[in-house]
Design an enzyme around this catalytic site. Structure first.
Site, PDB file in Angstrom:
ATOM      1  N   HIS A   1       4.510 -39.326   5.861  1.00  0.00           N
ATOM      2  CA  HIS A   1       5.842 -39.404   6.459  1.00  0.00           C
ATOM      3  C   HIS A   1       5.762 -38.833   7.874  1.00  0.00           C
ATOM      4  O   HIS A   1       5.250 -37.717   8.057  1.00  0.00           O
ATOM      5  CB  HIS A   1       6.845 -38.530   5.692  1.00  0.00           C
ATOM      6  CG  HIS A   1       7.066 -38.898   4.264  1.00  0.00           C
ATOM      7  ND1 HIS A   1       8.214 -39.531   3.831  1.00  0.00           N
ATOM      8  CD2 HIS A   1       6.323 -38.686   3.149  1.00  0.00           C
ATOM      9  CE1 HIS A   1       8.170 -39.692   2.510  1.00  0.00           C
ATOM     10  NE2 HIS A   1       7.024 -39.191   2.071  1.00  0.00           N
TER      11      HIS A   1
ATOM     12  N   ILE B   1      13.142 -46.540   3.950  1.00  0.00           N
ATOM     13  CA  ILE B   1      14.393 -47.187   3.548  1.00  0.00           C
ATOM     14  C   ILE B   1      15.546 -46.185   3.421  1.00  0.00           C
ATOM     15  O   ILE B   1      16.720 -46.577   3.499  1.00  0.00           O
ATOM     16  CB  ILE B   1      14.180 -47.960   2.217  1.00  0.00           C
ATOM     17  CG1 ILE B   1      15.193 -49.077   2.064  1.00  0.00           C
ATOM     18  CG2 ILE B   1      14.188 -47.022   1.026  1.00  0.00           C
ATOM     19  CD1 ILE B   1      14.842 -50.063   0.963  1.00  0.00           C
TER      20      ILE B   1
ATOM     21  N   HIS C   1       0.711 -42.165   1.448  1.00  0.00           N
ATOM     22  CA  HIS C   1       1.477 -42.400   2.673  1.00  0.00           C
ATOM     23  C   HIS C   1       1.749 -41.086   3.371  1.00  0.00           C
ATOM     24  O   HIS C   1       1.890 -40.045   2.731  1.00  0.00           O
ATOM     25  CB  HIS C   1       2.804 -43.120   2.380  1.00  0.00           C
ATOM     26  CG  HIS C   1       3.614 -42.490   1.294  1.00  0.00           C
ATOM     27  ND1 HIS C   1       3.338 -42.658  -0.049  1.00  0.00           N
ATOM     28  CD2 HIS C   1       4.684 -41.664   1.344  1.00  0.00           C
ATOM     29  CE1 HIS C   1       4.210 -41.971  -0.771  1.00  0.00           C
ATOM     30  NE2 HIS C   1       5.028 -41.350   0.050  1.00  0.00           N
TER      31      HIS C   1
ATOM     32  N   ASN D   1       2.903 -35.987   0.416  1.00  0.00           N
ATOM     33  CA  ASN D   1       3.131 -35.429  -0.917  1.00  0.00           C
ATOM     34  C   ASN D   1       2.061 -35.944  -1.873  1.00  0.00           C
ATOM     35  O   ASN D   1       1.800 -37.146  -1.922  1.00  0.00           O
ATOM     36  CB  ASN D   1       4.516 -35.840  -1.428  1.00  0.00           C
ATOM     37  CG  ASN D   1       5.650 -35.273  -0.572  1.00  0.00           C
ATOM     38  OD1 ASN D   1       5.579 -34.126  -0.135  1.00  0.00           O
ATOM     39  ND2 ASN D   1       6.682 -36.071  -0.330  1.00  0.00           N
TER      40      ASN D   1
ATOM     41  N   GLY E   1       6.714 -33.963  -4.990  1.00  0.00           N
ATOM     42  CA  GLY E   1       7.691 -34.872  -4.393  1.00  0.00           C
ATOM     43  C   GLY E   1       7.201 -36.285  -4.189  1.00  0.00           C
ATOM     44  O   GLY E   1       7.913 -37.107  -3.606  1.00  0.00           O
TER      45      GLY E   1
HETATM   46  P1  5GP Z   1       7.309 -39.961  -1.519  1.00  0.00           P
HETATM   47  O1  5GP Z   1       8.492 -39.369  -2.233  1.00  0.00           O
HETATM   48  O2  5GP Z   1       6.423 -40.716  -2.473  1.00  0.00           O
HETATM   49  O3  5GP Z   1       6.530 -38.971  -0.668  1.00  0.00           O
HETATM   50  O4  5GP Z   1       7.896 -40.976  -0.461  1.00  0.00           O
HETATM   51  C1  5GP Z   1       8.264 -42.269  -0.801  1.00  0.00           C
HETATM   52  C2  5GP Z   1       9.164 -42.756   0.310  1.00  0.00           C
HETATM   53  O5  5GP Z   1       9.239 -44.172   0.221  1.00  0.00           O
HETATM   54  C3  5GP Z   1      10.596 -42.236   0.244  1.00  0.00           C
HETATM   55  O6  5GP Z   1      10.921 -41.557   1.447  1.00  0.00           O
HETATM   56  C4  5GP Z   1      11.437 -43.480   0.023  1.00  0.00           C
HETATM   57  O7  5GP Z   1      12.677 -43.446   0.705  1.00  0.00           O
HETATM   58  C5  5GP Z   1      10.538 -44.580   0.554  1.00  0.00           C
HETATM   59  N1  5GP Z   1      10.724 -45.875  -0.086  1.00  0.00           N
HETATM   60  C6  5GP Z   1      10.821 -46.111  -1.417  1.00  0.00           C
HETATM   61  N2  5GP Z   1      10.954 -47.426  -1.649  1.00  0.00           N
HETATM   62  C7  5GP Z   1      10.941 -48.034  -0.424  1.00  0.00           C
HETATM   63  C8  5GP Z   1      11.055 -49.399  -0.015  1.00  0.00           C
HETATM   64  O8  5GP Z   1      11.190 -50.327  -0.816  1.00  0.00           O
HETATM   65  N3  5GP Z   1      11.007 -49.651   1.318  1.00  0.00           N
HETATM   66  C9  5GP Z   1      10.856 -48.634   2.251  1.00  0.00           C
HETATM   67  N4  5GP Z   1      10.829 -48.990   3.548  1.00  0.00           N
HETATM   68  N5  5GP Z   1      10.746 -47.338   1.889  1.00  0.00           N
HETATM   69  C10 5GP Z   1      10.791 -47.037   0.572  1.00  0.00           C
END
Ligand code: 5GP
Ligand code: ZN
Length: 112
Positions: free
Chosen positions: A100, A31, A98, A85, A91
């Site tokens: 990236h 997002i 997940h 992460n 992070g």
């Molecule tokens: P993290 O910081 O946990 O490694 O990555 C979480 C990711 O999820 C972030 O890059 C953030 O932008 C994405 N994200 C968070 N909420 C949503 C959402 O509601 N929809 C989508 N498509 N991505 C999300």
């Protein structure tokens, strides 16, 4: 019903821009993209973080990684970065495992 954001996205209870889906894996556009390509790949099964993955999850995690490479190939990306992460200090902000897939620009090393 679950309150896990990515479980709900993988179940299509919360909308997302789908990139790939099969019985075990869902991939969708981040997002808040940090690069021209920023796709998230999640297992449909809830695993909070890689540290919580069990021995029986190895194939599933391999599927996520190889699917990320397949998506990069389809997009014509030769160079790209996969990020996973684990924990808030590293992070992680959504506690459903997940990967990236980031591509389409240069990346520096070490990461911030
Ligand atoms: P993290 O910081 O946990 O490694 O990555 C979480 C990711 O999820 C972030 O890059 C953030 O932008 C994405 N994200 C968070 N909420 C949503 C959402 O509601 N929809 C989508 N498509 N991505 C999300
Ligand atoms: Zn979940």
């Amino acid at each position: 019903m679950t309150d896990c954001l990515f479980c709900r996205i993988a179940a299509h209870e919360i909308p997302s821009r789908a990139v790939y889906e099969d019985a075990r894996v869902y991939a969708f556009e981040d997002i808040a993209p940090q690069a021209p390509t920023h796709v998230l790949l999640v297992p449909k099964k809830h695993i909070g973080r890689i540290a919580e993955a069990g021995a029986g999850d190895s194939a599933l995690i391999g599927e996520l990684a190889s699917r990320a490479a397949a998506i990069a190939r389809e997009r014509g990306l030769a160079d790209y970065r996969l990020v996973l992460n684990n924990g808030e200090g590293a992070g992680q902000s959504v506690f459903h495992l997940h990967i990236h897939l980031l591509g389409g620009r240069r990346f520096s090393w070490p990461p911030g």
